[in-house]
Design an enzyme around this catalytic site. Sequence first.
Site, PDB file in Angstrom:
ATOM      1  N   ASP A   1      -3.131  -0.752   5.318  1.00  0.00           N
ATOM      2  CA  ASP A   1      -3.482  -0.087   6.572  1.00  0.00           C
ATOM      3  C   ASP A   1      -4.955   0.235   6.689  1.00  0.00           C
ATOM      4  O   ASP A   1      -5.365   0.866   7.649  1.00  0.00           O
ATOM      5  CB  ASP A   1      -2.679   1.214   6.729  1.00  0.00           C
TER       6      ASP A   1
ATOM      7  N   ASP B   1      -8.015  -2.898   2.375  1.00  0.00           N
ATOM      8  CA  ASP B   1      -6.926  -3.844   2.156  1.00  0.00           C
ATOM      9  C   ASP B   1      -7.227  -5.230   2.719  1.00  0.00           C
ATOM     10  O   ASP B   1      -6.461  -6.166   2.499  1.00  0.00           O
ATOM     11  CB  ASP B   1      -5.625  -3.330   2.813  1.00  0.00           C
TER      12      ASP B   1
ATOM     13  N   ASP C   1       0.866  -1.175   0.000  1.00  0.00           N
ATOM     14  CA  ASP C   1       0.000   0.000   0.000  1.00  0.00           C
ATOM     15  C   ASP C   1       0.905   1.227   0.000  1.00  0.00           C
ATOM     16  O   ASP C   1       2.102   1.128   0.261  1.00  0.00           O
ATOM     17  CB  ASP C   1      -0.890  -0.041   1.247  1.00  0.00           C
TER      18      ASP C   1
END
Length: 954
Positions: A680, A684, A383
């Site tokens: 985070d 996700d 990410d």
Amino acid sequence: MSIVISSYEELDLQETFGIDCHSLQDLVSIPKNPQRLEELGGNHGLAEKLRTSLEEGLSKHANTANSHRIERFSNNVLPDPPIDPLWKMIVEALKDETLIILIIAAVVSIILGSIDYTSEDPSTGWIEGVAILVAVVVVTLVTSINNYKNQQRFLELNKKSADRTVKVVRGGEQCIISVFDVLVGDILMIDTGDIVCADGVFVEGHSIICDESSMTGESDPIKKGHTKDKLDPFFISGTTVQEGFGKMMVTSVGVNSINGKIMMSLRTEVEDTPLQEKLGQLADRIGKFGLIAAGLMLLITIPKYFIELKVNDIKITTDCISDVTKIVVDAITIVVVAVPEGLPLAVTVALAFGMLKMFKENNLVRHMASCETMGSATTICSDKTGTLTTNQMTVVSGHIASYIEHVDYNVKYNIPQHIHSIITDGICINSNAYEGISPKGRTEFIGSKTECALLKFAQVFGADYQAARATANIKKLYPFTSAKKKMGVLIQQENGHYRLYTKGASEIILSQCTTYFDKEGQIKPMTEEVKQMFEQTIFKFASDTLRTIGLAYADYDPEQYNLDGDEPTTGLCFIGLVGIRDPIRAEVPKAVAQFQQAGVVVRMVTGDNIVTAENIAKRCGILTKGGICMEGTEFRRMPDKEVEAILPRLQVLARSSPLDKRRLVQLLKDSGEVVAVTGDGTNDGPALKLAHVGFSMGVTGTEVAIAASDVVLLDDNFASILTINIVAVIVAFVGNIYGSGKSPLTGIQLLWINLIMDTLAALALATDPPSDSLLNRPPHGKDAPLISRTMWRDILGQAAFQLAIQFLLLYLGCDFYNMILDGGIKKDSVRHYTIIFNTFVFLQVFNEINARVLGNDLNPFKRIFTNPIYVIIWFATIGIQILFVTFGGTATSTTPLTLGEWGLCVATGFISLPLGFLLRLIPIKNARVERKRVEDIEEAQENTPIFKKTERYV
């Protein structure tokens, strides 16, 4: 109401509660019981019985002031799982069959050695048997204590893994507390992505939808609200908030909550990790090798002993019982030494210390097996926000009516007065962030980092977010979702009309607008020319790695607005856009380069637009020459076969949805990659769950390289342990069969060697910190053999050398020592065997230094003093060996050596170091299958049509 609450808590009266714990459990249960809530008087009646306030919550000092609340309703902590006491671990260790036989043999040896007619010196004949018992006790205690401490370490880490912060209302103010401090009666704030930490009832909120499938089996999301609105008023602990935000009143915590009861019922013993299981199997095989060697030794040496008696015409007497007992003890000791208990122990110790170290580095390992998997990862899907960047966002540029190149937070910007409230309210009301006390005790904005940055930016226009929210008549909220990439709030103005404020991805917001504010604050039609101007501004911000957020609003006639429908996506007025800086972590480019050097492919998957994503990826070193940057919309349209063709070169996926990220992970797994994912956010979740190993980032952010470097140390550290096993068994076996028929290594000596290799070496090597050179090694595939080619090279090379030394000393050592030192050493004497034993130990001591380095690293002394545990154990082993030889006497079957003899023993053992250096010069080509496979794909597809497109897919 707050005064009443305070007085209750100061009086600490248990009888003031109007409901008991069991009634609360029945209230929020499966199936749910909304009728019971009505019987209790609804939310207000329940709050009165719990002595709390729906508006102000408990007092600010609820945890310390009201012990009876905890005593009556428990706290939000599950009791520690039962751990085995030390005595039980000792008993379990002593249940080992070989140790039991060894103890029995030692007892027999003591009895026989104490009888006059079976010992030349009855006063000392019992010593060897006692020494063996003492050695068994020491080995058992050291191993058990080590396991006991590791058990406690894992328990401590599990507690830390369960801890997190939540937002509650106490004393009328929002504050952040540990999840362990949540009490029955607390007013808990919930938001999108939260995992509900306790059972409770709905107080207020907007568009809250929960996923309760893990608890109730209901696959459809459940919308929360009041029973009068025919909605579900109950929250179940352990479920996830998919959308919306609001408040709930806590009714059950800890063991009394639904999730707590399930977790208590599912508690099982910690399972071994895959590597521990493999090492256990390897230890069993080596143990069988020792068992076969011991059996053969008994079959050969016992008949040989009686044949020699017959040949030499010696009568069989009771002395023979003592001799045969010693032979049996030696055989059993071979079995004990052959079993390398240090292999699984090394993994356990390494995991315990590694997990603790990673926690200190802001990495919390929740599943031990993920450590091993990370060491084999061939690709990482990362990410951006909070992982590659610091997640400390600040608005640095913008276009609000007019262009603001650099935002100065020390200046109050003047904007047309008639649009002032539109701009400030659009930021302040359409937000869930708030100002409060952080866990570090500072007053700051708390919530989404993007929203915190916007609220701080609104202050340059003189905005007061609290006043704006207090006067707003909110009719409906449209929470942020990954699919829409925007959020909105609908308010009713004093004139009765509705006003919608919305914010989100700048290009999405811009595409839904038909008007905009010019420099004078006048509303003008959104012409194609103006739209291109805004698009160029978005491109400029994105090229400067800024995250762009668009702001818009629209007014509606209440009679024409559908409150039950979705948020409008057309006819909006574009307020403007802002560019938010989220600095790249300073260490990221170096970490990415290290991964790439090791053959690990790093990919960035983000929700940002493609220009921002591309520029950040280039700055991080992720997007390289020939790499592909693609948008999620194009990725979704492409069939699997086309994606598989570009997969080796796909390095950036922008504007991606959760399902895009999940699909990418699945395709990578299908192609044989070992996939790690960092993330985070709630979006996700699917990819984190699907990946071989997932890393969720903490509040302070974590470095992407730390996890792997703490784990891959496990690969080679047990090479020296296997070397000792092989040499010890062969020397004891051959020594018993040939020559004098007596093993040059006695039972007590072999047990001491066993202690060195199985416990002390495991502890020393497993706690050695990682080196940067680890990141230069290619990843190991999940099906890679446990013992690599380089390990076989080192094991067999050192074993062959040590066997040669031992046999030279056994058969030619006396002549050599007498020639050098003129010491008059007799063959097969105690002094002769003491030299053999002492040399063997120093061979292992110096080879432990070799074991510090992996692969072909030539310097085993690098950073040797960075691990005090290793240094202490290394010198302690030498110190104990000196005492063992010098003062052991009959108990250890040793005799004091001269300085010259000590010097030769140490010098011979030291040869292990230059030998290790020479062995590491031998080139071993470990097959880098994964990298070669990628290269083959690139070469085969270089001329296919899809690669002739531009490197950026939009």
